[in-house]
Scaffold this active site. Structure first.
Site, PDB file in Angstrom:
ATOM      1  N   MET A 183       0.848  -1.194   0.000  1.00  0.00           N
ATOM      2  CA  MET A 183       0.000   0.000   0.000  1.00  0.00           C
ATOM      3  C   MET A 183       0.884   1.245   0.000  1.00  0.00           C
ATOM      4  O   MET A 183       0.449   2.330   0.413  1.00  0.00           O
ATOM      5  CB  MET A 183      -0.936  -0.016   1.208  1.00  0.00           C
ATOM      6  N   LEU A 190       6.619   3.034   1.516  1.00  0.00           N
ATOM      7  CA  LEU A 190       7.551   1.897   1.566  1.00  0.00           C
ATOM      8  C   LEU A 190       8.654   2.113   2.597  1.00  0.00           C
ATOM      9  O   LEU A 190       9.157   3.218   2.764  1.00  0.00           O
ATOM     10  CB  LEU A 190       8.172   1.680   0.184  1.00  0.00           C
ATOM     11  N   GLU A 211      11.980  -0.383   4.835  1.00  0.00           N
ATOM     12  CA  GLU A 211      12.903  -1.517   4.654  1.00  0.00           C
ATOM     13  C   GLU A 211      12.186  -2.867   4.626  1.00  0.00           C
ATOM     14  O   GLU A 211      12.653  -3.796   3.980  1.00  0.00           O
ATOM     15  CB  GLU A 211      13.954  -1.525   5.771  1.00  0.00           C
ATOM     16  N   GLY A 212      11.066  -2.960   5.368  1.00  0.00           N
ATOM     17  CA  GLY A 212      10.319  -4.219   5.347  1.00  0.00           C
ATOM     18  C   GLY A 212       9.875  -4.558   3.928  1.00  0.00           C
ATOM     19  O   GLY A 212      10.085  -5.672   3.442  1.00  0.00           O
ATOM     20  N   HIS A 213       9.289  -3.562   3.253  1.00  0.00           N
ATOM     21  CA  HIS A 213       8.865  -3.790   1.864  1.00  0.00           C
ATOM     22  C   HIS A 213      10.070  -4.092   0.980  1.00  0.00           C
ATOM     23  O   HIS A 213      10.027  -4.985   0.121  1.00  0.00           O
ATOM     24  CB  HIS A 213       8.167  -2.544   1.297  1.00  0.00           C
ATOM     25  N   GLN A 261       6.073 -11.264   7.588  1.00  0.00           N
ATOM     26  CA  GLN A 261       5.561 -11.979   8.765  1.00  0.00           C
ATOM     27  C   GLN A 261       4.929 -11.029   9.780  1.00  0.00           C
ATOM     28  O   GLN A 261       4.171 -11.448  10.640  1.00  0.00           O
ATOM     29  CB  GLN A 261       6.664 -12.781   9.451  1.00  0.00           C
ATOM     30  N   GLN A 279      -2.548 -12.114   8.130  1.00  0.00           N
ATOM     31  CA  GLN A 279      -2.810 -11.815   6.714  1.00  0.00           C
ATOM     32  C   GLN A 279      -2.163 -12.882   5.819  1.00  0.00           C
ATOM     33  O   GLN A 279      -2.778 -13.368   4.864  1.00  0.00           O
ATOM     34  CB  GLN A 279      -2.257 -10.434   6.367  1.00  0.00           C
ATOM     35  N   VAL A 306      11.022  -7.074   9.498  1.00  0.00           N
ATOM     36  CA  VAL A 306      12.222  -6.231   9.597  1.00  0.00           C
ATOM     37  C   VAL A 306      11.988  -5.234  10.729  1.00  0.00           C
ATOM     38  O   VAL A 306      10.922  -4.616  10.813  1.00  0.00           O
ATOM     39  CB  VAL A 306      12.499  -5.496   8.269  1.00  0.00           C
ATOM     40  N   ARG A 323       2.551   2.703   9.516  1.00  0.00           N
ATOM     41  CA  ARG A 323       1.800   3.462  10.536  1.00  0.00           C
ATOM     42  C   ARG A 323       2.707   4.026  11.626  1.00  0.00           C
ATOM     43  O   ARG A 323       2.261   4.869  12.405  1.00  0.00           O
ATOM     44  CB  ARG A 323       0.707   2.583  11.146  1.00  0.00           C
TER      45      ARG A 323
HETATM   46  O1  PAF Z   1      -0.049  -5.759   3.647  1.00  0.00           O
HETATM   47  C1  PAF Z   1      -0.501  -4.835   2.935  1.00  0.00           C
HETATM   48  O2  PAF Z   1       0.144  -3.802   2.714  1.00  0.00           O
HETATM   49  C2  PAF Z   1      -1.884  -4.966   2.319  1.00  0.00           C
HETATM   50  O3  PAF Z   1      -2.757  -5.605   3.176  1.00  0.00           O
HETATM   51  C3  PAF Z   1      -1.864  -5.669   0.934  1.00  0.00           C
HETATM   52  C4  PAF Z   1      -1.375  -7.107   1.032  1.00  0.00           C
HETATM   53  C5  PAF Z   1      -0.975  -4.881  -0.014  1.00  0.00           C
HETATM   54  C6  PAF Z   1      -3.288  -5.683   0.346  1.00  0.00           C
HETATM   55  O4  PAF Z   1      -3.791  -4.399   0.185  1.00  0.00           O
END
Ligand code: PAF
Length: 287
Positions: A36, A39, A41-43, A154, A159, A182, A193
């Site tokens: 979403m 971004l 470091e985790g992403h 994780q 999710q 991370v 967040r």
């Molecule tokens: O983990 C997230 O950022 C969201 O839930 C995802 C998997 C991109 C779905 O909108």
């Protein structure tokens, strides 16, 4: 030879399919990191995981309205597209897919994915409709991108379980990988967040990791009673002024059913509000 800039950016499903189709024609394995945005470091660790086993990495950036409740933070969720694209350029992601709401949810949209069981407790209970929104958008994104492998963190343990369940139940032809959380050097799990927190709130938020570490330490010291561990975690959380507990749970890592006695690995998971910001974290406890 001149190479085109990375990441290439597409906003429509047609352009996405064209770009991914070209990569597939070149025999490239396609990795996909849904995000979403905002971004961190985790992403980026997910992008690197994809690059380690795929030759073409697609990152989607889409703040999915369907997974936010009416009183949640959809409107103020951080949107930092330029900075995100620079970070993706920095790690060398191949394609950024940044669709509009109308592209994802065209007029008349009325099909939803509802996962039962693992989607029901914990986050499912606190955030009604959340996983319906997540499962629906993730299935849609998987159908749009058609990757070989999709990567999740994780930190959002439940999710990842919900998505694994959906992928198995609906025969989605993709491999799901879940990569480690991370953390900042002081232990705070990276999260978009975290940017809502004041410097004081940021310090207070360390209590999530502190209470998880306490749980791990108690298990190391042979404590096997879940209620005792949860009570100690609760005590730790409540040392922080204004911290509000949504849940603290010790659950089976596969089914998320509550555990009473720890005889096998369990998941410690918690959701805490600090300064009104809802933070989640988890860790596996191994007896
Ligand atoms: O983990 C997230 O950022 C969201 O839930 C995802 C998997 C991109 C779905 O909108």
């Amino acid at each position: 030879m001149e190479t085109s800039p990375r990441p290439a950016i597409v906003t429509t499903i047609a352009d996405l399919r064209w770009a991914v189709g070209a990569a597939r024609k070149d025999q490239k394995r396609i990795g996909f990191v849904p995000t979403m945005g905002a971004l961190h470091e985790g992403h980026l660790s997910l992008v690197r995981a994809s690059q380690a086993e795929c030759q073409y990495t697609v990152v989607s950036i889409y703040v999915n309205p369907a997974q936010f409740g009416p009183k949640e933070d959809f409107a103020r969720y951080p949107r930092t597209l330029q900075a995100d694209l620079e970070k993706l350029a920095g790690v060398g992601a191949d394609l950024a897919f940044c669709p509009s709401d109308a592209e994802v949810y065209p007029v008349g949209f009325s099909t939803w994915v509802e996962v039962e069981g693992v989607a029901e407790p914990l986050e499912g209970q606190c955030r009604p409709g959340h996983f319906r929104g997540v499962a629906t958008v993730v299935l849609k994104l998987l159908n749009m991108v058609q990757p070989d492998v999709a990567y999740f963190g994780q930190k959002d343990y439940q999710q990842a379980l919900v998505i694994r369940r959906m992928v198995a139940d609906l025969n989605v032809p993709v491999e799901v990988r879940v990569c480690p959380t991370v953390r900042e050097p002081d232990g705070l799990a990276m999260s978009s967040r975290n940017s809502y927190l004041s410097p004081q709130g940021r310090q207070k938020a360390l209590v999530l990791w502190k209470s998880l570490q306490l749980a791990a330490e108690l298990v190391r010291q042979a404590e096997r009673d879940a209620a005792t561990i949860i009570a100690r975690m609760r005590q730790t959380i409540l040392t922080v002024e204004d911290a509000q507990i949504d849940y603290i749970a010790l659950v089976d890592p596969e089914t998320l059913a509550p555990v009473e006695k720890i005889t096998a690995p369990v998941l410690a998971a918690l959701a805490i509000r600090i300064e009104g910001t809802r933070l989640i974290d988890n860790c596996l406890l191994e007896p």
